[in-house]
Design a protein around this motif. Structure first.
Motif, PDB file in Angstrom:
ATOM      1  N   GLY A 178       0.842  -1.186   0.000  1.00 20.64           N
ATOM      2  CA  GLY A 178       0.000   0.000   0.000  1.00 20.64           C
ATOM      3  C   GLY A 178       0.878   1.237   0.000  1.00 20.64           C
ATOM      4  O   GLY A 178       2.110   1.153   0.100  1.00 20.64           O
ATOM      5  N   ASP A 179       0.274   2.395  -0.118  1.00 15.09           N
ATOM      6  CA  ASP A 179       1.013   3.661  -0.062  1.00 15.09           C
ATOM      7  C   ASP A 179       1.259   4.030   1.394  1.00 15.09           C
ATOM      8  O   ASP A 179       0.383   4.565   2.069  1.00 15.09           O
ATOM      9  N   ARG A 180       2.478   3.750   1.900  1.00 14.14           N
ATOM     10  CA  ARG A 180       2.793   3.992   3.314  1.00 14.14           C
ATOM     11  C   ARG A 180       3.592   5.277   3.536  1.00 14.14           C
ATOM     12  O   ARG A 180       3.604   5.817   4.630  1.00 14.14           O
ATOM     13  N   PHE A 181       4.287   5.761   2.511  1.00 19.65           N
ATOM     14  CA  PHE A 181       5.027   7.011   2.658  1.00 19.65           C
ATOM     15  C   PHE A 181       5.244   7.619   1.277  1.00 19.65           C
ATOM     16  O   PHE A 181       5.108   6.942   0.249  1.00 19.65           O
ATOM     17  N   ARG A 182       5.574   8.890   1.243  1.00 15.60           N
ATOM     18  CA  ARG A 182       5.869   9.592  -0.010  1.00 15.60           C
ATOM     19  C   ARG A 182       7.373   9.640  -0.183  1.00 15.60           C
ATOM     20  O   ARG A 182       8.102   9.993   0.746  1.00 15.60           O
ATOM     21  N   VAL A 183       7.864   9.313  -1.378  1.00 14.82           N
ATOM     22  CA  VAL A 183       9.308   9.266  -1.607  1.00 14.82           C
ATOM     23  C   VAL A 183       9.890  10.682  -1.615  1.00 14.82           C
ATOM     24  O   VAL A 183       9.179  11.666  -1.869  1.00 14.82           O
ATOM     25  N   VAL A 184      11.182  10.748  -1.340  1.00 13.43           N
ATOM     26  CA  VAL A 184      11.848  12.045  -1.189  1.00 13.43           C
ATOM     27  C   VAL A 184      11.782  12.875  -2.464  1.00 13.43           C
ATOM     28  O   VAL A 184      11.584  14.096  -2.427  1.00 13.43           O
ATOM     29  N   ASP A 185      11.924  12.229  -3.616  1.00 14.68           N
ATOM     30  CA  ASP A 185      11.992  12.960  -4.884  1.00 14.68           C
ATOM     31  C   ASP A 185      10.686  12.921  -5.667  1.00 14.68           C
ATOM     32  O   ASP A 185      10.690  12.995  -6.896  1.00 14.68           O
ATOM     33  N   PHE A 186       9.556  12.809  -4.986  1.00 18.88           N
ATOM     34  CA  PHE A 186       8.264  12.688  -5.663  1.00 18.88           C
ATOM     35  C   PHE A 186       7.961  13.896  -6.541  1.00 18.88           C
ATOM     36  O   PHE A 186       7.280  13.784  -7.565  1.00 18.88           O
ATOM     37  N   ASP A 187       8.457  15.069  -6.151  1.00 18.41           N
ATOM     38  CA  ASP A 187       8.144  16.289  -6.900  1.00 18.41           C
ATOM     39  C   ASP A 187       8.841  16.340  -8.252  1.00 18.41           C
ATOM     40  O   ASP A 187       8.567  17.232  -9.065  1.00 18.41           O
ATOM     41  N   GLN A 188       9.735  15.387  -8.520  1.00 14.59           N
ATOM     42  CA  GLN A 188      10.422  15.320  -9.802  1.00 14.59           C
ATOM     43  C   GLN A 188       9.770  14.325 -10.753  1.00 14.59           C
ATOM     44  O   GLN A 188      10.256  14.108 -11.863  1.00 14.59           O
ATOM     45  N   MET A 189       8.670  13.704 -10.328  1.00 11.95           N
ATOM     46  CA  MET A 189       8.016  12.650 -11.105  1.00 11.95           C
ATOM     47  C   MET A 189       6.754  13.173 -11.771  1.00 11.95           C
ATOM     48  O   MET A 189       6.017  13.970 -11.215  1.00 11.95           O
ATOM     49  N   LYS A 190       6.508  12.670 -12.997  1.00 10.36           N
ATOM     50  CA  LYS A 190       5.370  13.129 -13.783  1.00 10.36           C
ATOM     51  C   LYS A 190       4.068  12.427 -13.402  1.00 10.36           C
ATOM     52  O   LYS A 190       2.999  13.011 -13.536  1.00 10.36           O
ATOM     53  N   GLY A 191       4.142  11.181 -12.968  1.00 10.44           N
ATOM     54  CA  GLY A 191       2.924  10.406 -12.779  1.00 10.44           C
ATOM     55  C   GLY A 191       2.351  10.425 -11.381  1.00 10.44           C
ATOM     56  O   GLY A 191       1.479   9.618 -11.053  1.00 10.44           O
ATOM     57  N   VAL A 192       2.842  11.330 -10.507  1.00 10.07           N
ATOM     58  CA  VAL A 192       2.326  11.391  -9.131  1.00 10.07           C
ATOM     59  C   VAL A 192       0.853  11.793  -9.160  1.00 10.07           C
ATOM     60  O   VAL A 192       0.479  12.745  -9.854  1.00 10.07           O
ATOM     61  N   PRO A 193      -0.017  11.066  -8.445  1.00  5.08           N
ATOM     62  CA  PRO A 193      -1.448  11.388  -8.454  1.00  5.08           C
ATOM     63  C   PRO A 193      -1.727  12.820  -8.008  1.00  5.08           C
ATOM     64  O   PRO A 193      -1.132  13.322  -7.058  1.00  5.08           O
ATOM     65  N   GLY A 194      -2.634  13.485  -8.722  1.00  4.61           N
ATOM     66  CA  GLY A 194      -3.044  14.828  -8.360  1.00  4.61           C
ATOM     67  C   GLY A 194      -4.158  14.793  -7.326  1.00  4.61           C
ATOM     68  O   GLY A 194      -4.448  13.754  -6.732  1.00  4.61           O
ATOM     69  N   PRO A 195      -4.831  15.917  -7.133  1.00  2.00           N
ATOM     70  CA  PRO A 195      -5.883  15.979  -6.110  1.00  2.00           C
ATOM     71  C   PRO A 195      -7.173  15.282  -6.503  1.00  2.00           C
ATOM     72  O   PRO A 195      -8.018  15.010  -5.645  1.00  2.00           O
ATOM     73  N   SER A 196      -7.353  14.975  -7.803  1.00  4.21           N
ATOM     74  CA  SER A 196      -8.580  14.329  -8.245  1.00  4.21           C
ATOM     75  C   SER A 196      -8.289  13.453  -9.455  1.00  4.21           C
ATOM     76  O   SER A 196      -7.192  13.485 -10.013  1.00  4.21           O
TER      77      SER A 196
END
Length: 312
Positions: A178-196
């Protein structure tokens, strides 16, 4: 001869028909996950200085066969365990999404299919819609600390000598992803889920995922990790250890590997292993035939090697 020309004409006709199929009927492009293994002892996927990866210890236990056990003094111990947290992250283009299913409760296992997100934003909703069969499976773990459906063979641990020989392997019995934590470099990724949208809905589902907790009669289960998220297993969880009771003093690599058999489709398999170089020193020598432990070993993490199987 006439038969030969008739066959050739049929092949030409079939080729012409095949080439005339509109491109819109081709299978849509899919976005694959990329599983990145963090070094052992690094909670939350940290991959830097081993001095900051402190989620590990040496635990002496009374029962060598127990999945988990209270740490005791050497005089009462029969085995020595090196315990450590393991973390896996998804840094790919699409989510890791796995659906398990069985036909009835008489089947102890669920087969597992991998669902791949389409470039158009579509996410398969169930087992039947998932595109890829896998060699893995799930089963219900009844132990008190679990009581949910475990995905098997997702990750493995090993202690490897400087000569490359595997000295000890894991006894890990499964994982609940499951999604247990956010990775350190998530802001550099294109496919990170948005708010909706579909990705956000899936991420919310995976954040709350307990793998059918307290549901041994379940016929289906979902597991996975969203883009930019990770899943970690704390060092005090069942089987999060290697038995080092009989390991001689020396320098070794502690290696964690995710998706070792590559049954799960990824964009990249080069970062599926990470390791830590460590030293083991028995001040009074390794335990004898009667498992007498005057003192436990001194273990030190020396160096961290993200993305590499060998560190020493």
């Amino acid at each position: 001869m006439l038969k030969k020309y008739a066959t050739l004409a049929a092949v030409v006709l079939m080729t012409a028909v095949t080439m005339s199929v509109p491109l819109s009927t081709a299978a849509p492009r899919t976005l694959l996950p990329d599983l990145r293994q963090a070094p052992p002892g690094c909670a939350g996927g940290h991959a830097g200085d081993p001095l900051k990866c402190v989620d590990w210890d040496v635990c002496l236990v009374m029962d060598p066969a127990a999945p988990n056990g209270r740490c005791v003094l050497p005089a009462a111990a029969k085995a020595v365990r090196l315990r450590f947290t393991s973390s896996e992250e998804n840094i790919g283009d699409g989510p890791l999404l796995l659906y398990g299913r069985r036909d009835n409760t008489a089947q102890e296992r669920m087969t597992v299919r991998q669902a791949l997100r389409g470039a158009d934003g579509s996410i398969p909703a169930d087992y039947d819609a998932a595109q890829r069969p896998t060699r893995t499976f799930t089963y219900y773990e009844p132990a008190t600390d679990h009581q949910h459906w475990h995905l098997m063979n997702f990750e493995h641990f090993a202690l490897v000598s400087q000569k490359g020989e595997t000295v000890v392997t894991d006894r890990k019995n499964g994982f609940c992803l499951g999604d247990r934590f956010r990775v350190v470099d998530f802001d550099q990724m294109k496919g990170v889920p948005g708010p909706s949208g579909p990705d956000a809905e899936l991420a919310a589902r995976l954040r709350a995922n307990k793998c059918r907790h307290h549901e041994p009669a379940a016929l289906d289960v979902v597991e996975g990790i969203s883009v930019g998220s990770g899943d970690d297993y704390k060092y005090d969880v069942d089987f999060q250890w290697l038995d080092i009771t009989q390991v001689p003093s020396g320098i070794y690599d502690l290696v964690n590997t995710v998706n070792d058999d590559r049954t799960l489709a990824e964009t990249n398999y080069d970062n599926n292993s990470s390791s830590v170089s460590l030293s083991i020193e028995w001040p009074d020598g390794a335990p004898g035939l009667h498992q007498v432990l005057p003192r436990g070993p001194i273990v030190k993490f020396l160096r961290s090697c993200p993305g590499r199987k060998r560190c020493s």
